[in-house]
Design an enzyme around this catalytic site. Structure first.
Site, PDB file in Angstrom:
ATOM      1  N   GLY A  14       0.787  -1.237   0.000  1.00 34.86           N
ATOM      2  CA  GLY A  14       0.000   0.000   0.000  1.00 34.86           C
ATOM      3  C   GLY A  14       0.816   1.281   0.000  1.00 34.86           C
ATOM      4  O   GLY A  14       0.292   2.347   0.341  1.00 34.86           O
ATOM      5  N   LYS A  37       8.213   8.435  -8.650  1.00 32.21           N
ATOM      6  CA  LYS A  37       8.395   6.977  -8.504  1.00 32.21           C
ATOM      7  C   LYS A  37       9.579   6.690  -9.424  1.00 32.21           C
ATOM      8  O   LYS A  37       9.390   6.382 -10.613  1.00 32.21           O
ATOM      9  CB  LYS A  37       7.128   6.238  -8.962  1.00 32.21           C
ATOM     10  CG  LYS A  37       7.250   4.745  -9.131  1.00 32.21           C
ATOM     11  CD  LYS A  37       6.788   3.976  -7.927  1.00 32.21           C
ATOM     12  CE  LYS A  37       6.943   2.470  -8.142  1.00 32.21           C
ATOM     13  NZ  LYS A  37       6.656   1.707  -6.930  1.00 32.21           N
ATOM     14  N   GLY A 149       9.412   4.317  -3.126  1.00 34.57           N
ATOM     15  CA  GLY A 149      10.370   3.274  -3.484  1.00 34.57           C
ATOM     16  C   GLY A 149       9.720   2.243  -4.396  1.00 34.57           C
ATOM     17  O   GLY A 149       8.698   2.495  -5.044  1.00 34.57           O
ATOM     18  N   ALA A 150      10.330   1.090  -4.467  1.00 35.45           N
ATOM     19  CA  ALA A 150       9.766  -0.049  -5.211  1.00 35.45           C
ATOM     20  C   ALA A 150      10.026  -1.281  -4.357  1.00 35.45           C
ATOM     21  O   ALA A 150      11.142  -1.441  -3.836  1.00 35.45           O
ATOM     22  CB  ALA A 150      10.423  -0.183  -6.578  1.00 35.45           C
TER      23      ALA A 150
HETATM   24  N1  LIG Z   1      -6.056   0.882   2.191  1.00 35.85           N
HETATM   25  C1  LIG Z   1      -6.349   0.264   1.057  1.00 35.85           C
HETATM   26  N2  LIG Z   1      -7.640   0.134   0.649  1.00 35.85           N
HETATM   27  C2  LIG Z   1      -7.945  -0.517  -0.486  1.00 35.85           C
HETATM   28  N3  LIG Z   1      -7.052  -1.077  -1.307  1.00 35.85           N
HETATM   29  C3  LIG Z   1      -5.746  -0.979  -0.953  1.00 35.85           C
HETATM   30  C4  LIG Z   1      -5.333  -0.320   0.226  1.00 35.85           C
HETATM   31  N4  LIG Z   1      -3.991  -0.399   0.309  1.00 35.85           N
HETATM   32  C5  LIG Z   1      -3.597  -1.065  -0.774  1.00 35.85           C
HETATM   33  N5  LIG Z   1      -4.629  -1.418  -1.531  1.00 35.85           N
HETATM   34  C6  LIG Z   1      -4.592  -2.167  -2.805  1.00 35.85           C
HETATM   35  O1  LIG Z   1      -3.578  -3.158  -2.697  1.00 35.85           O
HETATM   36  C7  LIG Z   1      -2.804  -3.216  -3.890  1.00 35.85           C
HETATM   37  C8  LIG Z   1      -1.347  -2.887  -3.564  1.00 35.85           C
HETATM   38  O2  LIG Z   1      -1.278  -1.548  -3.093  1.00 35.85           O
HETATM   39  P1  LIG Z   1      -0.167  -0.563  -3.652  1.00 35.85           P
HETATM   40  O3  LIG Z   1      -0.117  -0.602  -5.131  1.00 35.85           O
HETATM   41  O4  LIG Z   1      -0.379   0.757  -3.009  1.00 35.85           O
HETATM   42  O5  LIG Z   1       1.143  -1.286  -3.068  1.00 35.85           O
HETATM   43  P2  LIG Z   1       2.655  -0.836  -3.174  1.00 35.85           P
HETATM   44  O6  LIG Z   1       3.274  -1.112  -1.862  1.00 35.85           O
HETATM   45  O7  LIG Z   1       2.702   0.561  -3.646  1.00 35.85           O
HETATM   46  O8  LIG Z   1       3.255  -1.843  -4.264  1.00 35.85           O
HETATM   47  P3  LIG Z   1       4.564  -1.680  -5.215  1.00 35.85           P
HETATM   48  O9  LIG Z   1       5.680  -2.344  -4.499  1.00 35.85           O
HETATM   49  O10 LIG Z   1       4.169  -2.378  -6.473  1.00 35.85           O
HETATM   50  O11 LIG Z   1       4.796  -0.221  -5.424  1.00 35.85           O
HETATM   51  C9  LIG Z   1      -3.441  -2.231  -4.867  1.00 35.85           C
HETATM   52  O12 LIG Z   1      -4.379  -2.909  -5.668  1.00 35.85           O
HETATM   53  C10 LIG Z   1      -4.163  -1.248  -3.961  1.00 35.85           C
HETATM   54  O13 LIG Z   1      -5.267  -0.611  -4.547  1.00 35.85           O
HETATM   55  C1  LIG Z   2       6.599  -5.403  -9.659  1.00 34.75           C
HETATM   56  C2  LIG Z   2       6.297  -5.035  -8.218  1.00 34.75           C
HETATM   57  N1  LIG Z   2       4.938  -4.588  -8.115  1.00 34.75           N
HETATM   58  C3  LIG Z   2       7.239  -3.969  -7.695  1.00 34.75           C
HETATM   59  N2  LIG Z   2       7.057  -2.755  -8.461  1.00 34.75           N
HETATM   60  C4  LIG Z   2       8.687  -4.406  -7.673  1.00 34.75           C
HETATM   61  C5  LIG Z   2       8.939  -5.357  -6.544  1.00 34.75           C
HETATM   62  C6  LIG Z   2      10.382  -5.730  -6.431  1.00 34.75           C
HETATM   63  C7  LIG Z   2      10.625  -6.688  -5.294  1.00 34.75           C
HETATM   64  C8  LIG Z   2      12.031  -7.125  -5.236  1.00 34.75           C
HETATM   65  C9  LIG Z   2      12.225  -8.077  -4.074  1.00 34.75           C
HETATM   66  O1  LIG Z   2      12.393  -7.623  -2.949  1.00 34.75           O
HETATM   67  O2  LIG Z   2      12.171  -9.295  -4.280  1.00 34.75           O
HETATM   68 MG   LIG Z   3       3.458   1.308  -5.397  1.00 36.08          MG
END
Ligand SMILES: Nc1ncnc2c1ncn2[C@@H]1O[C@H](COP(=O)(O)OP(=O)(O)OP(=O)(O)O)[C@@H](O)[C@H]1O
Ligand SMILES: C[C@H](N)[C@H](N)CCCCCC(=O)O
Ligand SMILES: [Mg+2]
Length: 268
Positions: A14, A37, A149-150
């Protein structure tokens, strides 16, 4: 300018959801924001007409270096959903290539996607490159620069470097998003230790509900984290869903005091 880095206990916990909520809160309070990003894996090709090709590159690195050779067939660029959300939520509107200079098609670890990239003109993923792009945004006249971050904290960039070196060189304060699920205690506490070991400030952490199912003993898990993390719990974000989601988020935002916890008191 306040420079914040959003990390998480893992991928998909999230970070983007929380970053967008924070950007919305900042905008409502009258702050000018820029969001980035820098590295995104999991991108789609966006075709554009030749008239709209400004600031785009058809290489995997979206104009990652303005001096770099450009591909011959400039028909579009790679876009990532997170970066598009951040671009839209920030108050200062930037071209996509500034928000997300490193964009990789497969949804895999970015350094592996970078290694698989066959284009020899490709700019390598490195701390120096990230800093260069970040510094352009840091030089803008905004109140807050928010960088997502990622994956989790210790993300590899190349054979030698990891994301924390970039965060450290940029001297950003860190916000940790904890996806409240079984295993998050270990992930959160290890991440906090790693951030502190670099001498960086943890501005706070956010307990996020990324799935509809609340983990067993949620309150006890939250209390465990509160007792072990010295930085403030900025917010508990519920799972938002359904047609009323945006309205629910606005109501929720009005009830939060995370900006004052971040020492960002309202400008208006
Ligand atoms: N509080 C929330 N309410 C509803 N959906 C959520 C919530 N938090 C996260 N999600 C859903 O969970 C999924 C992952 O969330 P998000 O994309 O924000 O993760 P991330 O940590 O940014 O991932 P990444 O490492 O890919 O950047 C998405 O589909 C997002 O809409
Ligand atoms: C594709 C994914 N949703 C992210 N953007 C990238 C996640 C990298 C994770 C690397 C790891 O810790 O194994
Ligand atoms: Mg993200």
């Amino acid at each position: 300018m306040r420079k914040l880095f959003i990390t998480g206990t893992d991928t998909d916990v999230g970070k983007t959801e929380v970053a967008v909520l924070l950007l919305n809160a900042l905008a409502r309070a009258g702050f000018d924001t820029v969001a980035m990003k820098p590295i995104a894996a999991g991108c789609e090709w966006r075709a554009v007409s030749s008239a709209n090709m400004q600031n785009c590159s058809s290489t995997q690195t979206n104009g990652a270096d303005s001096e770099s050779p450009r591909s011959h067939h400039q028909s579009g660029y790679w876009v990532n959903e997170d970066a598009l959300k951040l671009q839209a939520a920030a108050t200062l509107q930037l071209p996509y290539s500034k928000v997300n200079p490193f964009a990789y098609e497969p949804a895999i670890a970015p350094h592996i996607a970078a290694m698989a990239e066959k284009n020899s003109a490709e700019i390598p993923l490195s701390v120096t490159q990230l800093l260069k792009h970040w510094q352009h945004l840091a030089a803008l006249d905004a109140d807050v620069l928010l960088t997502e971050g990622a994956g989790g904290w210790q993300l590899p960039l190349n054979a030698l470097e990891d994301m924390p070196s970039f965060v450290s060189r940029a001297n950003m304060d860190v916000i940790l998003v904890v996806g409240m699920r079984l295993g998050c205690l270990n992930h959160a506490l290890l991440t906090i230790s790693a951030i502190k070991a670099l001498g960086l400030k943890v501005a706070g952490w956010v307990a996020n509900q990324a799935t509809p199912d609340v983990m067993p003993m949620y309150k006890e898990n939250l209390a465990t984290l509160r007792s072990r993390i010295a930085a403030p719990l900025l917010a508990e974000v519920p799972y938002f869903s359904g047609a009323e989601m945006e309205a629910q988020q606005q109501v929720w935002l009005e009830q939060q005091n995370w900006l004052s916890q971040l020492k960002l008191s309202a400008k208006r």
